[in-house]
Write an enzyme that holds these catalytic residues in place. Structure first.
Site, PDB file in Angstrom:
ATOM      1  N   LYS A   1      35.891  42.766  31.791  1.00 44.16           N
ATOM      2  CA  LYS A   1      37.100  42.387  32.671  1.00 44.16           C
ATOM      3  C   LYS A   1      37.021  42.072  33.967  1.00 44.16           C
ATOM      4  CE  LYS A   1      40.926  44.783  35.096  1.00 44.16           C
ATOM      5  NZ  LYS A   1      40.215  45.547  35.990  1.00 44.16           N
ATOM      6  N   ASN A   2      36.282  42.740  34.989  1.00 41.83           N
ATOM      7  CA  ASN A   2      36.146  42.535  36.279  1.00 41.83           C
ATOM      8  C   ASN A   2      35.309  41.454  36.707  1.00 41.83           C
ATOM      9  OD1 ASN A   2      37.797  44.489  36.890  1.00 41.83           O
ATOM     10  ND2 ASN A   2      36.619  46.148  37.292  1.00 41.83           N
TER      11      ASN A   2
ATOM     12  N   ILE B   1      35.889  56.623  45.763  1.00 40.67           N
ATOM     13  CA  ILE B   1      36.072  55.338  46.015  1.00 40.67           C
ATOM     14  C   ILE B   1      37.763  55.350  46.144  1.00 40.67           C
ATOM     15  CG2 ILE B   1      36.396  53.203  45.001  1.00 40.67           C
ATOM     16  CD1 ILE B   1      33.338  54.371  45.225  1.00 40.67           C
TER      17      ILE B   1
ATOM     18  N   ARG C   1      46.222  45.545  30.089  1.00 38.98           N
ATOM     19  CA  ARG C   1      45.557  44.897  31.024  1.00 38.98           C
ATOM     20  C   ARG C   1      44.024  44.767  30.865  1.00 38.98           C
ATOM     21  NH1 ARG C   1      45.695  47.491  36.128  1.00 38.98           N
ATOM     22  NH2 ARG C   1      44.318  46.008  36.440  1.00 38.98           N
TER      23      ARG C   1
ATOM     24  N   ARG D   1      45.846  43.182  40.770  1.00 39.62           N
ATOM     25  CA  ARG D   1      45.179  42.951  41.758  1.00 39.62           C
ATOM     26  C   ARG D   1      44.066  41.855  42.109  1.00 39.62           C
ATOM     27  NH1 ARG D   1      44.882  45.624  46.384  1.00 39.62           N
ATOM     28  NH2 ARG D   1      42.800  45.952  47.116  1.00 39.62           N
TER      29      ARG D   1
ATOM     30  N   CYS E   1      46.680  48.429  39.851  1.00 37.37           N
ATOM     31  CA  CYS E   1      46.640  49.880  39.722  1.00 37.37           C
ATOM     32  C   CYS E   1      46.961  50.560  40.843  1.00 37.37           C
ATOM     33  CB  CYS E   1      45.150  50.375  38.983  1.00 37.37           C
ATOM     34  SG  CYS E   1      45.268  50.088  37.294  1.00 37.37           S
TER      35      CYS E   1
ATOM     36  N   ARG F   1      44.704  50.232  49.187  1.00 33.68           N
ATOM     37  CA  ARG F   1      43.841  49.271  48.587  1.00 33.68           C
ATOM     38  C   ARG F   1      43.722  48.017  49.544  1.00 33.68           C
ATOM     39  NH1 ARG F   1      43.685  48.854  42.079  1.00 33.68           N
ATOM     40  NH2 ARG F   1      41.573  47.967  42.410  1.00 33.68           N
ATOM     41  N   PRO F   2      43.045  48.420  50.755  1.00 32.58           N
ATOM     42  CA  PRO F   2      43.188  47.447  51.849  1.00 32.58           C
ATOM     43  C   PRO F   2      42.373  46.209  51.419  1.00 32.58           C
ATOM     44  CG  PRO F   2      42.040  49.386  52.505  1.00 32.58           C
ATOM     45  CD  PRO F   2      42.564  49.719  51.293  1.00 32.58           C
ATOM     46  N   ILE F   3      42.321  44.889  51.852  1.00 36.88           N
ATOM     47  CA  ILE F   3      41.641  44.031  51.682  1.00 36.88           C
ATOM     48  C   ILE F   3      41.035  43.359  53.087  1.00 36.88           C
ATOM     49  CG2 ILE F   3      42.404  43.270  49.359  1.00 36.88           C
ATOM     50  CD1 ILE F   3      43.782  40.902  50.686  1.00 36.88           C
ATOM     51  N   ASP F   4      40.981  44.370  54.130  1.00 40.09           N
ATOM     52  CA  ASP F   4      40.518  43.813  55.602  1.00 40.09           C
ATOM     53  C   ASP F   4      39.161  43.276  55.529  1.00 40.09           C
ATOM     54  OD1 ASP F   4      40.140  46.754  54.893  1.00 40.09           O
ATOM     55  OD2 ASP F   4      39.099  46.667  56.888  1.00 40.09           O
TER      56      ASP F   4
ATOM     57  N   ASP G   1      35.378  53.866  37.723  1.00 38.99           N
ATOM     58  CA  ASP G   1      35.915  53.578  36.422  1.00 38.99           C
ATOM     59  C   ASP G   1      35.897  54.292  35.228  1.00 38.99           C
ATOM     60  OD1 ASP G   1      37.254  51.546  38.316  1.00 38.99           O
ATOM     61  OD2 ASP G   1      36.050  49.927  37.727  1.00 38.99           O
TER      62      ASP G   1
HETATM   63  N1  EPU Z   1      38.015  48.824  50.651  1.00 37.14           N
HETATM   64  C1  EPU Z   1      38.283  48.744  52.002  1.00 37.14           C
HETATM   65  N2  EPU Z   1      38.750  47.464  52.590  1.00 37.14           N
HETATM   66  C2  EPU Z   1      38.384  46.329  51.702  1.00 37.14           C
HETATM   67  C3  EPU Z   1      38.067  46.354  50.249  1.00 37.14           C
HETATM   68  C4  EPU Z   1      37.789  47.807  49.936  1.00 37.14           C
HETATM   69  O1  EPU Z   1      38.376  49.894  52.770  1.00 37.14           O
HETATM   70  O2  EPU Z   1      38.835  45.268  52.233  1.00 37.14           O
HETATM   71  C5  EPU Z   1      37.569  50.139  50.283  1.00 37.14           C
HETATM   72  C6  EPU Z   1      38.621  50.581  49.056  1.00 37.14           C
HETATM   73  O3  EPU Z   1      39.898  51.089  49.590  1.00 37.14           O
HETATM   74  C7  EPU Z   1      37.777  51.493  48.192  1.00 37.14           C
HETATM   75  C8  EPU Z   1      36.431  50.886  48.359  1.00 37.14           C
HETATM   76  O4  EPU Z   1      36.294  50.097  49.720  1.00 37.14           O
HETATM   77  O5  EPU Z   1      37.741  52.694  48.765  1.00 37.14           O
HETATM   78  C9  EPU Z   1      35.730  50.284  47.604  1.00 37.14           C
HETATM   79  O6  EPU Z   1      36.854  48.975  46.852  1.00 37.14           O
HETATM   80  P1  EPU Z   1      36.305  47.864  46.083  1.00 37.14           P
HETATM   81  O7  EPU Z   1      36.687  46.839  46.985  1.00 37.14           O
HETATM   82  O8  EPU Z   1      34.754  47.962  45.866  1.00 37.14           O
HETATM   83  O9  EPU Z   1      37.274  47.858  44.811  1.00 37.14           O
HETATM   84  P2  EPU Z   1      38.028  46.473  44.301  1.00 37.14           P
HETATM   85  O10 EPU Z   1      37.150  45.066  44.438  1.00 37.14           O
HETATM   86  O11 EPU Z   1      39.229  46.590  44.915  1.00 37.14           O
HETATM   87  C10 EPU Z   1      36.935  46.766  42.063  1.00 37.14           C
HETATM   88  C11 EPU Z   1      37.577  46.971  40.489  1.00 37.14           C
HETATM   89  C12 EPU Z   1      38.031  48.098  40.270  1.00 37.14           C
HETATM   90  C13 EPU Z   1      36.827  49.304  40.780  1.00 37.14           C
HETATM   91  C14 EPU Z   1      36.387  49.137  42.001  1.00 37.14           C
HETATM   92  C15 EPU Z   1      35.180  49.861  42.528  1.00 37.14           C
HETATM   93  C16 EPU Z   1      38.101  44.663  40.121  1.00 37.14           C
HETATM   94  C17 EPU Z   1      39.188  43.808  39.598  1.00 37.14           C
HETATM   95  N3  EPU Z   1      38.653  45.919  40.333  1.00 37.14           N
HETATM   96  O12 EPU Z   1      37.985  46.887  42.995  1.00 37.14           O
HETATM   97  O13 EPU Z   1      38.262  48.242  39.030  1.00 37.14           O
HETATM   98  O14 EPU Z   1      37.526  50.659  40.645  1.00 37.14           O
HETATM   99  O15 EPU Z   1      35.862  47.770  42.232  1.00 37.14           O
HETATM  100  O16 EPU Z   1      34.269  49.786  41.525  1.00 37.14           O
HETATM  101  O17 EPU Z   1      37.040  44.064  39.980  1.00 37.14           O
HETATM  102  C18 EPU Z   1      39.434  49.074  37.141  1.00 37.14           C
HETATM  103  O18 EPU Z   1      38.979  48.101  36.432  1.00 37.14           O
HETATM  104  O19 EPU Z   1      39.878  50.088  36.581  1.00 37.14           O
HETATM  105  C19 EPU Z   1      39.386  48.935  38.521  1.00 37.14           C
HETATM  106  C20 EPU Z   1      40.225  49.732  39.252  1.00 37.14           C
END
Ligand code: EPU
Length: 419
Positions: free
Chosen positions: A22-23, A328, A398, A93, A117, A122-125, A306
């Site tokens: 999926k991811n 995480i 999903r 997401r 979820c 879940r910031p994207i900064d 996960d």
């Molecule tokens: N983070 C920040 N700022 C950012 C991005 C992330 O502070 O700009 C923090 C997050 O808050 C978190 C950590 O960094 O504490 C890691 O977040 P990451 O960006 O790695 O996660 P993500 O890309 O939002 C993906 C998967 C998640 C999985 C995580 C960790 C996708 C679509 N989602 O999320 O998958 O848990 O990586 O491996 O790829 C799931 O499949 O159930 C799922 C939640």
């Protein structure tokens, strides 16, 4: 509204075939926007997040031909850069990958702030910092993110956190940028390597994916014209490994990459279950009550967040007291309240939870709070005595292809019924 009804306990036995990841899929689909041509994608998981992504691509003008539910051709020669995708992108997401890919393709992107979820903040900064370092201007107002760039120019970007999403998004934005982009402290998850492999197959020049440093040498165009098969889903494979252990069953998990499961395999063996690897198969069985273990979730190659809820089900009936530390996501223990309804004895302490193992679980009505919690509750239902009714199962759809079909094939008594 539908629910799943599971009657247990059933030791799961037989073979299960793992779908595409999926991811990886939810990053590869937006990556097709960088191609001015046609490509074919095989081994796509048949899940609602993929269907939603295909809808968004069609809304943007892509032409998609479905050969089967897992095999599509996408023609991205005619993309409408001004199509309004705000509402649809709010629904999940992974729509954040449209910022990187549309910046690369169109020089601008407007998306709704991604949903998905509820796992805490879940910031994207880090994504935004990356785009700005490449020369984009961004603005977040009224629930939307706007990004524009006259041109994107390669640079060095250090990620404060090894974020999966930021690593992939910056990769997407830099594929067609001028010069070289270096991403340091990059995330190393298998799906990052898969997205890089996909882009390279289509004509990109990305090196180092799967290590701490990724170098993207910008190219003038991606020509497409190739076929790519999505990597097997390591989280789905891990989910079935843990289903085998929790149900005291015996499963052969096919079409997986055992190396991607090593952090889980080590724990499964530590608690007394058995794992044999052979090519792209894993044989997992458990013939006694597992022992306790302590777990800390970490970015790859650490124990995956996960798979934390599914591991939580196993530890709920382990012999002794276990501790899980979640590093995480701040709200990933919501499932523990549901497991307690089934007789577990788990104390959620914020970033950690204490699992005092009980001999067995019993069926109860439970609510799915997020995708992986949903998988965990199915495993709990299969392993528990009596009937478990699982509500809010749209979260599960999903990310897991034909979940009840796959469980039923290995002996589970599971049915999807209208509420
Ligand atoms: N983070 C920040 N700022 C950012 C991005 C992330 O502070 O700009 C923090 C997050 O808050 C978190 C950590 O960094 O504490 C890691 O977040 P990451 O960006 O790695 O996660 P993500 O890309 O939002 C993906 C998967 C998640 C999985 C995580 C960790 C996708 C679509 N989602 O999320 O998958 O848990 O990586 O491996 O790829 C799931 O499949 O159930 C799922 C939640």
């Amino acid at each position: 509204m539908e629910k799943l009804v599971v009657k247990g306990p059933t030791p799961l036995k037989g073979e299960v075939i793992i779908s595409g990841a999926k991811n990886a899929a939810v990053a590869i689909l937006p990556a097709t926007l960088l191609i001015n041509g046609i490509c074919r994608i095989e081994n796509l998981p048949n899940i609602s997040d993929v269907k939603l992504y295909c809808e968004i691509l069609e809304h943007l003008g892509a032409k998609i031909t479905w050969h089967t539910n897992n095999d599509i051709t996408i023609d991205t020669r005619h993309i409408d850069c001004n199509a309004d995708i705000i509402e649809i992108t709010r629904k999940f997401r992974a729509s954040y990958y449209l910022i990187g890919s549309l910046l690369g393709r169109c020089g601008s992107a407007t998306v709704g702030i991604p949903g998905g979820c509820k796992l805490g903040a879940r910031p994207i900064d880090l994504h935004i910092k990356g785009f700005e370092a490449l020369g984009a201007t961004t603005n977040t107002t009224q629930g939307n993110i706007y990004a524009t760039a006259d041109k994107l120019v390669g640079t060095s970007i250090y990620l404060d956190i090894a974020s999966v999403g930021a690593t992939i998004n910056i990769m997407l934005a830099s594929v067609l940028a001028e010069g070289t982009t270096v991403i340091d402290n990059a995330a190393k998850e298998p799906h990052i390597v898969d997205v890089a492999n996909f882009l390279n197959t289509m004509g990109a020049d990305i090196r180092g994916a799967g290590t701490d440093t990724i170098k993207v040498h910008g190219v003038k165009e991606l020509r497409g014209g190739a076929t790519y098969s999505v990597v097997p889903d390591q989280i789905e494979a891990g989910t079935f490994m843990l289903a085998a252990v929790a149900s005291r069953g015996d499963l052969v998990i096919k079409n997986c990459i055992p190396e991607h499961l090593e952090p889980l395999t080590a724990k499964v063996v530590e608690i007394g279950a058995h794992v044999e690897e052979s090519g792209d198969e894993l044989h997992v069985w458990c013939d006694k009550r597992p022992s306790k273990a302590n777990i800390k979730t970490l970015p790859y190659p650490g124990f995956p967040t996960d798979l934390q809820p599914q591991m939580g089900v196993v530890l709920a009936t382990a012999d002794g007291t276990s501790i899980i530390n979640e590093s995480i996501w701040e709200s990933r223990f919501q499932y523990t309240a549901e497991l307690n309804k089934m007789g577990a004895n788990i104390t959620d302490q914020g970033k950690s939870a204490l699992f005092q193992g009980v001999p067995e679980l019993y069926g109860a009505p439970v609510n799915v709070t997020d995708l992986r919690a949903g998988a965990a509750l199915i495993i709990a239902g299969v392993s528990a005595k009596g009937t478990t009714e699982i509500y809010n199962i749209e979260h599960i759809d999903r990310g897991y292809e034909d979940i009840e079909g796959k469980f039923r094939k290995i002996g589970a008594n599971i049915e999807r019924v209208e509420e």
